[in-house]
Design a protein around this motif. Sequence first.
Motif, short mmCIF file in Angstrom:
data_model
loop_
_atom_site.label_atom_id
_atom_site.label_comp_id
_atom_site.label_asym_id
_atom_site.label_seq_id
_atom_site.Cartn_x
_atom_site.Cartn_y
_atom_site.Cartn_z
N GLY A 108 0.80 -1.22 0.00
CA GLY A 108 0.00 0.00 0.00
C GLY A 108 0.84 1.27 0.00
O GLY A 108 0.39 2.31 0.50
N CYS A 109 2.03 1.22 -0.59
CA CYS A 109 2.88 2.41 -0.67
C CYS A 109 2.25 3.43 -1.61
O CYS A 109 1.38 3.11 -2.43
CB CYS A 109 4.27 2.04 -1.18
N ASP A 110 2.69 4.68 -1.47
CA ASP A 110 2.19 5.75 -2.34
C ASP A 110 2.80 5.58 -3.73
O ASP A 110 3.96 5.89 -3.96
CB ASP A 110 2.58 7.11 -1.75
N LEU A 111 1.99 5.08 -4.67
CA LEU A 111 2.48 4.81 -6.02
C LEU A 111 2.64 6.09 -6.84
O LEU A 111 3.40 6.11 -7.81
CB LEU A 111 1.53 3.85 -6.74
N ALA A 112 1.95 7.14 -6.45
CA ALA A 112 2.01 8.39 -7.22
C ALA A 112 3.39 9.03 -7.17
O ALA A 112 3.81 9.72 -8.11
CB ALA A 112 0.96 9.37 -6.71
N SER A 113 4.11 8.82 -6.07
CA SER A 113 5.41 9.48 -5.90
C SER A 113 6.59 8.54 -6.17
O SER A 113 7.74 8.90 -5.93
CB SER A 113 5.54 10.03 -4.47
#
Length: 363
Positions: free
Chosen positions: A101-106
């Motif tokens: 669930g890491c921030d994929l956008a960054s």
Amino acid sequence: MRTAAVVGTGMIGTSVALALTERGVTTHLIDRDHAAARTAAELGAGTAELPGSPVDLAVLAVPPASVAAVLEQHQRSGLARTYTDVASVKRPPQADVEARGCDLASFVGGHPLAGRERSGPLAGRADLFGGRPWVLTPGRATRRAAMARVLELVRLCGGVPVVLSPDDHDEAVALVSHAPHLLSSLMAARLRGSPYSSVRLAGQGLRDVTRIAAGDAALWTDILASNAPAVAQVLGDVADDLAEVLTALRGLASVDAVTARTHPAAAHLTALLARGNEGHARIPGKHGGESVTYSSVRVVLRDRAGELARVLTDASGTGANIEDIRLDHATDGDTGLVELLVAGESADALAAGLRRRGWPVHE
């Protein structure tokens, strides 16, 4: 980009940090091994102090199996606005990043295809990535600003960006990097128990084949395990070819030398070797252009300080454009051989010019 953090100060991480620091980017060095981070800092790769506020970009220079956990840790602490990695496998880390669930956008996956057989911060070089492909694997959720920062990283390091999917990347590197490393190691392993009288005959050919076998065994185990399906496919095809070679050689071993010349196995072996010629010709040449065959001018050198520099200075005086250099040290004695690779049309002029300057050019 004004600020960056490099997490992991091995050879690749330190090389990235050196390149960024040379370009004026304030670079923070982070490593579980504090001594390694301090060593990289002493080399001029940045500072071993943690940043006081989020940096523009964090480069995760850790093994493939550690990428997701390290990304999760530093995203939670707010280390950077954008993150990338340099792992040589992309699909397993990407799947783990998504599962956590890491921030994929960054986050933009990355892999610079450059390296050396040495490891650790002392092997770092600011020019390591110059002109080399740097694969990026952005996802659908990747923000445009994040991609722009990672492209700037590649530019600052001198790399050439190539955008691929994680699966396409892993299949490609299995063929051009991972399987070759394993084959090099297997060939080098044949030398372990062989008589020294055989090993001492080693020339440049064996050194070329086994050079990359000196890489970090634990790191390469992680890499190969992470890309096992793709590497297994390549090696399966190689195993089929080896079986054909073995059959051909056994066929030739069963006949005399005269008969062997016209034996069907000889023609089959020639065809297999010709396929190798065709494959080698497809390897990109200088600056990614078409492969070029260079002529070799070989010069005998005495084992004394400055000898190589002197021959290169004299070679430049002939006007020849030297494309590559190979050194072969004599097993015994105080001489060696340097091969100067040049375009075919300038080889004769280079050889003649060096002879006029007193250099023993080897025929």
